[in-house]
Design a protein around this motif. Structure first.
Motif, PDB file in Angstrom:
ATOM      1  N   HIS A 120      15.719  -5.907   3.527  1.00  0.00           N
ATOM      2  CA  HIS A 120      16.582  -4.770   3.871  1.00  0.00           C
ATOM      3  C   HIS A 120      15.736  -3.495   3.981  1.00  0.00           C
ATOM      4  O   HIS A 120      15.641  -2.729   3.015  1.00  0.00           O
ATOM      5  CB  HIS A 120      17.669  -4.570   2.816  1.00  0.00           C
ATOM      6  CG  HIS A 120      18.464  -5.801   2.533  1.00  0.00           C
ATOM      7  ND1 HIS A 120      19.447  -6.260   3.386  1.00  0.00           N
ATOM      8  CD2 HIS A 120      18.408  -6.681   1.510  1.00  0.00           C
ATOM      9  CE1 HIS A 120      19.970  -7.355   2.891  1.00  0.00           C
ATOM     10  NE2 HIS A 120      19.351  -7.639   1.756  1.00  0.00           N
ATOM     11  N   PRO A 121      15.139  -3.230   5.142  1.00  0.00           N
ATOM     12  CA  PRO A 121      14.282  -2.039   5.297  1.00  0.00           C
ATOM     13  C   PRO A 121      14.990  -0.715   5.021  1.00  0.00           C
ATOM     14  O   PRO A 121      14.339   0.286   4.741  1.00  0.00           O
ATOM     15  CB  PRO A 121      13.820  -2.113   6.760  1.00  0.00           C
ATOM     16  CG  PRO A 121      13.990  -3.536   7.148  1.00  0.00           C
ATOM     17  CD  PRO A 121      15.140  -4.056   6.346  1.00  0.00           C
ATOM     18  N   ALA A 122      16.316  -0.706   5.068  1.00  0.00           N
ATOM     19  CA  ALA A 122      17.051   0.533   4.791  1.00  0.00           C
ATOM     20  C   ALA A 122      16.937   0.944   3.325  1.00  0.00           C
ATOM     21  O   ALA A 122      17.221   2.086   2.965  1.00  0.00           O
ATOM     22  CB  ALA A 122      18.523   0.360   5.168  1.00  0.00           C
ATOM     23  N   VAL A 123      16.492   0.032   2.475  1.00  0.00           N
ATOM     24  CA  VAL A 123      16.357   0.318   1.043  1.00  0.00           C
ATOM     25  C   VAL A 123      14.889   0.668   0.740  1.00  0.00           C
ATOM     26  O   VAL A 123      14.329   0.250  -0.261  1.00  0.00           O
ATOM     27  CB  VAL A 123      16.848  -0.884   0.193  1.00  0.00           C
ATOM     28  CG1 VAL A 123      16.962  -0.500  -1.268  1.00  0.00           C
ATOM     29  CG2 VAL A 123      18.173  -1.401   0.689  1.00  0.00           C
ATOM     30  N   TRP A 124      14.285   1.470   1.599  1.00  0.00           N
ATOM     31  CA  TRP A 124      12.890   1.877   1.434  1.00  0.00           C
ATOM     32  C   TRP A 124      12.670   2.683   0.160  1.00  0.00           C
ATOM     33  O   TRP A 124      11.579   2.738  -0.389  1.00  0.00           O
ATOM     34  CB  TRP A 124      12.445   2.712   2.643  1.00  0.00           C
ATOM     35  CG  TRP A 124      13.267   3.955   2.790  1.00  0.00           C
ATOM     36  CD1 TRP A 124      14.401   4.100   3.539  1.00  0.00           C
ATOM     37  CD2 TRP A 124      13.048   5.217   2.153  1.00  0.00           C
ATOM     38  NE1 TRP A 124      14.907   5.368   3.401  1.00  0.00           N
ATOM     39  CE2 TRP A 124      14.092   6.083   2.558  1.00  0.00           C
ATOM     40  CE3 TRP A 124      12.086   5.701   1.284  1.00  0.00           C
ATOM     41  CZ2 TRP A 124      14.187   7.397   2.121  1.00  0.00           C
ATOM     42  CZ3 TRP A 124      12.180   7.010   0.855  1.00  0.00           C
ATOM     43  CH2 TRP A 124      13.219   7.840   1.271  1.00  0.00           C
ATOM     44  N   PHE A 125      13.696   3.324  -0.340  1.00  0.00           N
ATOM     45  CA  PHE A 125      13.598   4.239  -1.476  1.00  0.00           C
ATOM     46  C   PHE A 125      13.559   3.526  -2.830  1.00  0.00           C
ATOM     47  O   PHE A 125      13.328   4.162  -3.859  1.00  0.00           O
ATOM     48  CB  PHE A 125      14.760   5.226  -1.463  1.00  0.00           C
ATOM     49  CG  PHE A 125      16.108   4.557  -1.437  1.00  0.00           C
ATOM     50  CD1 PHE A 125      16.719   4.172  -2.612  1.00  0.00           C
ATOM     51  CD2 PHE A 125      16.742   4.299  -0.233  1.00  0.00           C
ATOM     52  CE1 PHE A 125      17.953   3.541  -2.605  1.00  0.00           C
ATOM     53  CE2 PHE A 125      17.976   3.681  -0.207  1.00  0.00           C
ATOM     54  CZ  PHE A 125      18.580   3.292  -1.397  1.00  0.00           C
ATOM     55  N   LEU A 126      13.764   2.213  -2.854  1.00  0.00           N
ATOM     56  CA  LEU A 126      13.816   1.477  -4.122  1.00  0.00           C
ATOM     57  C   LEU A 126      12.506   1.599  -4.902  1.00  0.00           C
ATOM     58  O   LEU A 126      12.518   1.839  -6.106  1.00  0.00           O
ATOM     59  CB  LEU A 126      14.144   0.005  -3.876  1.00  0.00           C
ATOM     60  CG  LEU A 126      14.263  -0.859  -5.130  1.00  0.00           C
ATOM     61  CD1 LEU A 126      15.399  -0.364  -6.021  1.00  0.00           C
ATOM     62  CD2 LEU A 126      14.471  -2.315  -4.745  1.00  0.00           C
ATOM     63  N   ASP A 127      11.387   1.470  -4.212  1.00  0.00           N
ATOM     64  CA  ASP A 127      10.085   1.542  -4.879  1.00  0.00           C
ATOM     65  C   ASP A 127       9.882   2.893  -5.549  1.00  0.00           C
ATOM     66  O   ASP A 127       9.493   2.970  -6.718  1.00  0.00           O
ATOM     67  CB  ASP A 127       8.980   1.266  -3.857  1.00  0.00           C
ATOM     68  CG  ASP A 127       7.611   1.249  -4.492  1.00  0.00           C
ATOM     69  OD1 ASP A 127       7.373   0.397  -5.378  1.00  0.00           O
ATOM     70  OD2 ASP A 127       6.780   2.093  -4.106  1.00  0.00           O
TER      71      ASP A 127
ATOM     72  N   ARG B  51       0.839  -1.180   0.000  1.00  0.00           N
ATOM     73  CA  ARG B  51       0.000   0.000   0.000  1.00  0.00           C
ATOM     74  C   ARG B  51       0.876   1.233   0.000  1.00  0.00           C
ATOM     75  O   ARG B  51       1.986   1.224   0.503  1.00  0.00           O
ATOM     76  CB  ARG B  51      -0.894   0.000   1.241  1.00  0.00           C
ATOM     77  CG  ARG B  51      -1.952  -1.079   1.159  1.00  0.00           C
ATOM     78  CD  ARG B  51      -2.810  -1.137   2.385  1.00  0.00           C
ATOM     79  NE  ARG B  51      -3.106   0.178   2.897  1.00  0.00           N
ATOM     80  CZ  ARG B  51      -3.321   0.420   4.173  1.00  0.00           C
ATOM     81  NH1 ARG B  51      -3.254  -0.546   5.058  1.00  0.00           N
ATOM     82  NH2 ARG B  51      -3.605   1.640   4.582  1.00  0.00           N
ATOM     83  N   HIS B  52       0.410   2.300  -0.556  1.00  0.00           N
ATOM     84  CA  HIS B  52       1.141   3.575  -0.656  1.00  0.00           C
ATOM     85  C   HIS B  52       2.404   3.435  -1.497  1.00  0.00           C
ATOM     86  O   HIS B  52       3.331   4.216  -1.344  1.00  0.00           O
ATOM     87  CB  HIS B  52       1.496   4.122   0.727  1.00  0.00           C
ATOM     88  CG  HIS B  52       0.360   4.170   1.676  1.00  0.00           C
ATOM     89  ND1 HIS B  52      -0.729   4.985   1.486  1.00  0.00           N
ATOM     90  CD2 HIS B  52       0.118   3.477   2.818  1.00  0.00           C
ATOM     91  CE1 HIS B  52      -1.584   4.809   2.465  1.00  0.00           C
ATOM     92  NE2 HIS B  52      -1.100   3.900   3.290  1.00  0.00           N
ATOM     93  N   SER B  53       2.448   2.464  -2.369  1.00  0.00           N
ATOM     94  CA  SER B  53       3.627   2.208  -3.184  1.00  0.00           C
ATOM     95  C   SER B  53       3.581   3.037  -4.455  1.00  0.00           C
ATOM     96  O   SER B  53       2.559   3.085  -5.140  1.00  0.00           O
ATOM     97  CB  SER B  53       3.676   0.719  -3.531  1.00  0.00           C
ATOM     98  OG  SER B  53       4.517   0.480  -4.615  1.00  0.00           O
ATOM     99  N   ALA B  54       4.712   3.664  -4.789  1.00  0.00           N
ATOM    100  CA  ALA B  54       4.796   4.418  -6.036  1.00  0.00           C
ATOM    101  C   ALA B  54       4.672   3.472  -7.225  1.00  0.00           C
ATOM    102  O   ALA B  54       4.023   3.796  -8.223  1.00  0.00           O
ATOM    103  CB  ALA B  54       6.101   5.188  -6.104  1.00  0.00           C
ATOM    104  N   SER B  55       5.276   2.287  -7.113  1.00  0.00           N
ATOM    105  CA  SER B  55       5.170   1.308  -8.202  1.00  0.00           C
ATOM    106  C   SER B  55       3.740   0.803  -8.340  1.00  0.00           C
ATOM    107  O   SER B  55       3.256   0.610  -9.445  1.00  0.00           O
ATOM    108  CB  SER B  55       6.113   0.129  -7.961  1.00  0.00           C
ATOM    109  OG  SER B  55       7.440   0.537  -8.060  1.00  0.00           O
TER     110      SER B  55
ATOM    111  N   ILE C 180       9.727  -7.153  -6.768  1.00  0.00           N
ATOM    112  CA  ILE C 180      11.154  -7.024  -6.455  1.00  0.00           C
ATOM    113  C   ILE C 180      11.377  -6.019  -5.329  1.00  0.00           C
ATOM    114  O   ILE C 180      12.072  -6.310  -4.350  1.00  0.00           O
ATOM    115  CB  ILE C 180      11.950  -6.626  -7.715  1.00  0.00           C
ATOM    116  CG1 ILE C 180      11.936  -7.779  -8.720  1.00  0.00           C
ATOM    117  CG2 ILE C 180      13.374  -6.223  -7.364  1.00  0.00           C
ATOM    118  CD1 ILE C 180      12.412  -7.403 -10.108  1.00  0.00           C
ATOM    119  N   SER C 181      10.769  -4.833  -5.443  1.00  0.00           N
ATOM    120  CA  SER C 181      11.002  -3.820  -4.411  1.00  0.00           C
ATOM    121  C   SER C 181      10.398  -4.237  -3.070  1.00  0.00           C
ATOM    122  O   SER C 181      10.965  -3.933  -2.015  1.00  0.00           O
ATOM    123  CB  SER C 181      10.482  -2.453  -4.854  1.00  0.00           C
ATOM    124  OG  SER C 181       9.110  -2.488  -5.094  1.00  0.00           O
TER     125      SER C 181
END
Length: 178
Positions: A135-142, A2-6, A127-128
């Motif tokens: 790896h929650p630190a990679v929240w910006f991937l989406d 939810r709230h995903s840009a993808s 994938i995102s």
């Protein structure tokens, strides 16, 4: 997610895919105009404008999510929808590309491109989401994938307009249809 840009881009692209298919149907709706270059070019110009508008919406949502550091929420239902839709969009894209080549229709090939983008977005959600789980630190991937897809759609829309607007002008006096 939810709230995903993808996910937003995916839903928006699904709407765009339906709209682009309607434009292609319009292009082939008049039996007398099946070989109409003018209709082909008009359909491509409309698709170019639609691509520009959709890219702005996708980019706006993705940039907003990145700026506010919005963390995606994982949703199992979206996973299954993404898998089915991703596979379906890729298969549709291949069929549209093949038909577009046989019919030498840039509008149909463009519709295939749109379906391929939808398939890629479906798989990018998976994938995102999986990367975010591990790896929650990679929240910006989406959001980054959303920006990338928005830029690809924007570039393709601009290219369509640059290629097709002069052709519409050249052919407008040659063919007159409803």
């Amino acid at each position: 997610m939810r709230h995903s840009a993808s996910a937003f881009g995916f839903a928006f692209d699904a709407t765009l895919d339906v709209l682009s298919s309607i434009i292609v149907l319009w292009r082939y709706s008049n039996a007398a105009a099946v070989h109409s270059a003018h209709r082909e070019y008009i359909a491509c110009v409309i698709l170019g404008v639609v691509f520009l508008l959709s890219s702005m919406c996708i980019l706006g949502k993705a940039i907003h999510d990145l700026a506010t550091k919005l963390l995606p929420e994982v949703d199992d239902f979206l996973f299954s929808v993404s898998i089915v839709s991703g596979i379906t969009c890729v298969v549709l894209a291949v069929v549209k590309f093949m038909l577009g080549r046989v019919l030498t229709s840039r509008a149909l090939i463009t519709d295939g491109f749109n379906s391929m983008v939808g398939g890629i977005m479906g798989f990018s959600i998976l994938i995102s989401a999986e990367v975010f789980r591990q790896h929650p630190a990679v929240w910006f991937l989406d959001g980054t994938i959303g920006v990338l897809i928005g830029l690809i759609i924007l570039a393709y829309g601009i290219k369509l307009l640059i290629d097709m607007v002069p052709r519409v002008r050249q052919t407008r006096n040659y063919e007159r249809f409803e």
